[in-house]
Scaffold this motif. Structure first.
Motif: not given
Length: 220
Positions: A41-45, A47-55, A177-181, A196-206
């Motif tokens: 998914i596209g992210t705002e840099g 940092q946003a990917g890190v924040g979305y993954a944490a939440l 399980t890996v998420l990469e930002s 930016g971008a955040l990638g990983g397993p489809p269910d988790l990225v969704r």
């Protein structure tokens, strides 16, 4: 960018990049093609990917293993989700890198995530492949999410240093399980564009995309 800023592109409130751009940033930023097992998914840099993954991944009371020193933005994201950081100290003894054995020793039954900032901010050191493989095995054994931040991977101060994207290595570790930002700010000189971008397993990225829609609902 000015030529692309047409009314039909700027009008809709689309929450994500289109498929072509998601495929492009997957290979450029994350080192792995987008496919049925790896969504982006596209992210705002980065940092946003890190924040979305944490939440999306953390609950109050969870613990996250991170390095000290480390990038300052990680800890606020974890605390916003109600989780607490547990620090592994970097120094000469571990080569200024995250030692997998030290990471394992810092874990408890509340550990939900390990942050792998590679190259490491602020030192610029690069994790060895065997270290990353050990972290992937740890993720599989303990069901821990590895949150990789590879936003500095485009830098090459020491030409022979080899960077390995954790998402790419995860192909050989299907139980990890890996998420990469990552993002275009540092290595590509586009800090103001916030791409930016955040990638990983489809269910988790969704799930991360659902967080993004709830928080900002912006198309990168």
């Amino acid at each position: 960018m000015r030529d692309a800023a047409t009314p039909e592109r700027l009008g809709p409130y689309s929450p994500d990049l289109d498929a072509v751009l998601r495929g492009a940033v997957a290979g450029t930023l994350l080192g792995r093609p987008r496919d049925e097992d790896f969504e982006v998914i596209g992210t705002e840099g980065a940092q946003a990917g890190v924040g979305y993954a944490a939440l999306a991944c953390l609950n109050p009371g969870d613990e996250v293993i991170a390095t000290d020193p480390g990038y300052f933005h990680f800890v606020p994201a974890f605390r916003l989700a109600g989780a607490q950081p547990v620090f592994v100290r970097l120094g000469a003894a571990n080569g200024w890198r995250l030692d997998p054995d030290e990471g394992a020793a810092a874990g408890t039954d509340r550990t939900k995530m390990i942050v792998v900032c590679d190259p490491i901010n602020p030192f610029g050191t690069v994790q060895r492949r065997d270290e990353l493989e050990a972290l992937l095995r740890l993720s599989a054994e303990r069901r821990i999410v590895l949150l990789a931040d590879s936003t500095h991977a485009a830098h090459r101060i020491y030409p022979v240093a080899q960077h390995h994207h954790l998402s790419a290595l995860a192909l050989a570790h299907p139980d990890a399980t890996v998420l990469e930002s990552s993002g275009f700010a540092h290595g590509y000189g586009l800090a103001g564009a916030r791409i930016g971008a955040l990638g990983g397993p489809p269910d988790l990225v969704r799930a991360c995309l659902q967080v993004k829609i709830a928080v900002v609902r912006l198309n990168t």
